[in-house]
Design a protein around this motif. Structure first.
Motif, PDB file in Angstrom:
ATOM      1  N   PRO A  97     -74.127 -48.177  16.336  1.00 30.20           N
ATOM      2  CA  PRO A  97     -75.263 -48.483  17.204  1.00 30.20           C
ATOM      3  C   PRO A  97     -75.790 -47.312  18.021  1.00 30.20           C
ATOM      4  O   PRO A  97     -76.917 -47.356  18.503  1.00 30.20           O
ATOM      5  CB  PRO A  97     -74.725 -49.572  18.130  1.00 30.20           C
ATOM      6  N   ALA A  98     -75.006 -46.242  18.183  1.00 25.04           N
ATOM      7  CA  ALA A  98     -75.421 -45.136  19.044  1.00 25.04           C
ATOM      8  C   ALA A  98     -75.428 -43.815  18.285  1.00 25.04           C
ATOM      9  O   ALA A  98     -74.644 -43.610  17.360  1.00 25.04           O
ATOM     10  CB  ALA A  98     -74.485 -45.024  20.249  1.00 25.04           C
ATOM     11  N   ALA A  99     -76.330 -42.936  18.709  1.00 25.15           N
ATOM     12  CA  ALA A  99     -76.366 -41.550  18.261  1.00 25.15           C
ATOM     13  C   ALA A  99     -76.582 -40.705  19.512  1.00 25.15           C
ATOM     14  O   ALA A  99     -76.957 -41.222  20.568  1.00 25.15           O
ATOM     15  CB  ALA A  99     -77.478 -41.323  17.246  1.00 25.15           C
ATOM     16  N   GLU A 100     -76.339 -39.428  19.377  1.00 23.77           N
ATOM     17  CA  GLU A 100     -76.443 -38.530  20.534  1.00 23.77           C
ATOM     18  C   GLU A 100     -77.578 -37.541  20.338  1.00 23.77           C
ATOM     19  O   GLU A 100     -77.825 -37.071  19.228  1.00 23.77           O
ATOM     20  CB  GLU A 100     -75.125 -37.772  20.697  1.00 23.77           C
ATOM     21  N   VAL A 101     -78.254 -37.217  21.421  1.00 24.88           N
ATOM     22  CA  VAL A 101     -79.263 -36.175  21.407  1.00 24.88           C
ATOM     23  C   VAL A 101     -78.787 -35.050  22.322  1.00 24.88           C
ATOM     24  O   VAL A 101     -78.195 -35.296  23.379  1.00 24.88           O
ATOM     25  CB  VAL A 101     -80.660 -36.702  21.834  1.00 24.88           C
ATOM     26  N   GLY A 102     -78.980 -33.838  21.869  1.00 22.80           N
ATOM     27  CA  GLY A 102     -78.663 -32.665  22.664  1.00 22.80           C
ATOM     28  C   GLY A 102     -79.822 -31.690  22.565  1.00 22.80           C
ATOM     29  O   GLY A 102     -80.677 -31.826  21.690  1.00 22.80           O
ATOM     30  N   TYR A 103     -79.856 -30.710  23.429  1.00 22.04           N
ATOM     31  CA  TYR A 103     -80.976 -29.778  23.403  1.00 22.04           C
ATOM     32  C   TYR A 103     -80.628 -28.523  24.172  1.00 22.04           C
ATOM     33  O   TYR A 103     -79.672 -28.478  24.934  1.00 22.04           O
ATOM     34  CB  TYR A 103     -82.232 -30.431  24.022  1.00 22.04           C
ATOM     35  N   TRP A 104     -81.426 -27.495  23.956  1.00 17.67           N
ATOM     36  CA  TRP A 104     -81.472 -26.339  24.835  1.00 17.67           C
ATOM     37  C   TRP A 104     -82.914 -25.884  24.944  1.00 17.67           C
ATOM     38  O   TRP A 104     -83.735 -26.199  24.088  1.00 17.67           O
ATOM     39  CB  TRP A 104     -80.548 -25.202  24.410  1.00 17.67           C
ATOM     40  N   THR A 105     -83.204 -25.159  26.010  1.00 20.43           N
ATOM     41  CA  THR A 105     -84.548 -24.642  26.244  1.00 20.43           C
ATOM     42  C   THR A 105     -84.456 -23.141  26.481  1.00 20.43           C
ATOM     43  O   THR A 105     -83.619 -22.682  27.262  1.00 20.43           O
ATOM     44  CB  THR A 105     -85.184 -25.318  27.480  1.00 20.43           C
ATOM     45  N   ALA A 106     -85.322 -22.375  25.815  1.00 17.44           N
ATOM     46  CA  ALA A 106     -85.369 -20.927  26.018  1.00 17.44           C
ATOM     47  C   ALA A 106     -85.877 -20.632  27.433  1.00 17.44           C
ATOM     48  O   ALA A 106     -86.682 -21.381  27.992  1.00 17.44           O
ATOM     49  CB  ALA A 106     -86.280 -20.281  24.972  1.00 17.44           C
ATOM     50  N   GLY A 134     -79.211 -49.672  12.041  1.00 21.05           N
ATOM     51  CA  GLY A 134     -78.436 -50.213  13.152  1.00 21.05           C
ATOM     52  C   GLY A 134     -78.492 -49.433  14.445  1.00 21.05           C
ATOM     53  O   GLY A 134     -77.784 -49.780  15.404  1.00 21.05           O
ATOM     54  N   LEU A 135     -79.314 -48.384  14.531  1.00 20.26           N
ATOM     55  CA  LEU A 135     -79.383 -47.593  15.759  1.00 20.26           C
ATOM     56  C   LEU A 135     -80.074 -48.410  16.856  1.00 20.26           C
ATOM     57  O   LEU A 135     -81.222 -48.806  16.717  1.00 20.26           O
ATOM     58  CB  LEU A 135     -80.150 -46.295  15.521  1.00 20.26           C
ATOM     59  N   THR A 136     -79.338 -48.668  17.937  1.00 22.37           N
ATOM     60  CA  THR A 136     -79.893 -49.458  19.042  1.00 22.37           C
ATOM     61  C   THR A 136     -79.951 -48.684  20.354  1.00 22.37           C
ATOM     62  O   THR A 136     -80.599 -49.124  21.292  1.00 22.37           O
ATOM     63  CB  THR A 136     -79.078 -50.741  19.277  1.00 22.37           C
ATOM     64  N   ARG A 137     -79.254 -47.547  20.432  1.00 26.41           N
ATOM     65  CA  ARG A 137     -79.312 -46.763  21.664  1.00 26.41           C
ATOM     66  C   ARG A 137     -79.034 -45.292  21.354  1.00 26.41           C
ATOM     67  O   ARG A 137     -78.362 -44.949  20.387  1.00 26.41           O
ATOM     68  CB  ARG A 137     -78.334 -47.281  22.710  1.00 26.41           C
ATOM     69  N   MET A 138     -79.584 -44.459  22.246  1.00 27.32           N
ATOM     70  CA  MET A 138     -79.362 -43.023  22.162  1.00 27.32           C
ATOM     71  C   MET A 138     -78.623 -42.598  23.430  1.00 27.32           C
ATOM     72  O   MET A 138     -78.830 -43.178  24.496  1.00 27.32           O
ATOM     73  CB  MET A 138     -80.705 -42.294  22.087  1.00 27.32           C
ATOM     74  N   HIS A 177     -75.932 -40.374  29.790  1.00 27.68           N
ATOM     75  CA  HIS A 177     -77.197 -41.064  29.999  1.00 27.68           C
ATOM     76  C   HIS A 177     -77.497 -41.862  28.728  1.00 27.68           C
ATOM     77  O   HIS A 177     -77.171 -41.415  27.625  1.00 27.68           O
ATOM     78  CB  HIS A 177     -78.328 -40.067  30.248  1.00 27.68           C
ATOM     79  N   VAL A 178     -78.115 -43.027  28.882  1.00 32.64           N
ATOM     80  CA  VAL A 178     -78.357 -43.909  27.749  1.00 32.64           C
ATOM     81  C   VAL A 178     -79.812 -44.356  27.741  1.00 32.64           C
ATOM     82  O   VAL A 178     -80.387 -44.660  28.792  1.00 32.64           O
ATOM     83  CB  VAL A 178     -77.424 -45.146  27.792  1.00 32.64           C
ATOM     84  N   ARG A 179     -80.362 -44.436  26.548  1.00 29.41           N
ATOM     85  CA  ARG A 179     -81.705 -45.002  26.373  1.00 29.41           C
ATOM     86  C   ARG A 179     -81.635 -46.036  25.252  1.00 29.41           C
ATOM     87  O   ARG A 179     -81.326 -45.700  24.109  1.00 29.41           O
ATOM     88  CB  ARG A 179     -82.706 -43.912  26.016  1.00 29.41           C
ATOM     89  N   PRO A 180     -81.943 -47.301  25.553  1.00 27.19           N
ATOM     90  CA  PRO A 180     -81.919 -48.322  24.514  1.00 27.19           C
ATOM     91  C   PRO A 180     -83.177 -48.244  23.636  1.00 27.19           C
ATOM     92  O   PRO A 180     -84.226 -47.736  24.074  1.00 27.19           O
ATOM     93  CB  PRO A 180     -81.901 -49.643  25.296  1.00 27.19           C
TER      94      PRO A 180
END
Length: 182
Positions: A97-106, A134-138, A177-180
């Motif tokens: 149900p969940a996946a992760e987001v990551g990032y960087w900024t120059a 089935g992805l319901t939240r990030m 942090h979670v976003r549905p």
């Protein structure tokens, strides 16, 4: 066909184009990683041409495996496109149900709303692309001593969920942090 996403311009920043990393992105990666702040928050800094090639190769492998999706975030400048950030969708597994987001900024792009707009674009794409799987939240994680990432999460619609205890390779506690899915 390559995935292309976009984020509209704002009064303080031009529009953004998000696409998979390409072989020609090596010099831009090296330039971005010259920033000591970026290197301090990154587990695998890019400091040589070989590391830049490996970064792009791993990015391609993630796309090919349909599990990890690294987006080069580009601004259109008078001199041409410029790499200003990276957003990664990771831990995508069918039925999970969940996946992760990551990032960087120059460094030159910080403080202009680039990261929240890019995270928002990838989040919308992820929900559209993986809802049937089935992805319901990030989820977005950052170390507790990184208030800028906390602001990016909040601006991107990711609500603070909890403090996560430190565990290798992260030396400090963090925020989740979670976003549905809408």
């Amino acid at each position: 066909m390559p995935v292309l996403l976009s984020a509209a311009a704002t009064p303080s920043a031009p529009g953004l184009l998000l696409r998979p990393f390409r072989d020609g992105d090596g010099d831009a990666l090296l330039e971005a990683y010259r920033d000591p702040v970026l290197r301090a928050w990154t587990r695998y800094p890019v400091t040589t041409r070989g590391e830049a090639r490996a970064f792009v190769r791993r990015s391609r492998q993630g796309w090919a495996a349909d599990r990890r999706f690294s987006f080069a975030v580009l601004e259109d400048t008078p001199a041409g496109e410029r790499l200003v950030a990276c957003v990664v969708l990771k831990e995508v597994h069918p039925g999970q149900p969940a996946a992760e987001v990551g990032y960087w900024t120059a460094a030159p792009a910080r403080g202009r709303g680039v990261a929240p707009r890019a995270v928002e674009a990838v989040t919308g794409w992820a929900f559209a692309r993986f809802a049937a799987a089935g992805l319901t939240r990030m989820e977005l994680f950052h170390q507790i001593d990184n208030p800028a990432s906390c602001r990016v999460a909040e601006k991107s619609g990711y609500a603070f969920a909890e403090v996560v205890p430190a565990r290798p390779p992260f030396p400090r506690d963090g925020h989740r942090h979670v976003r549905p899915r809408p």
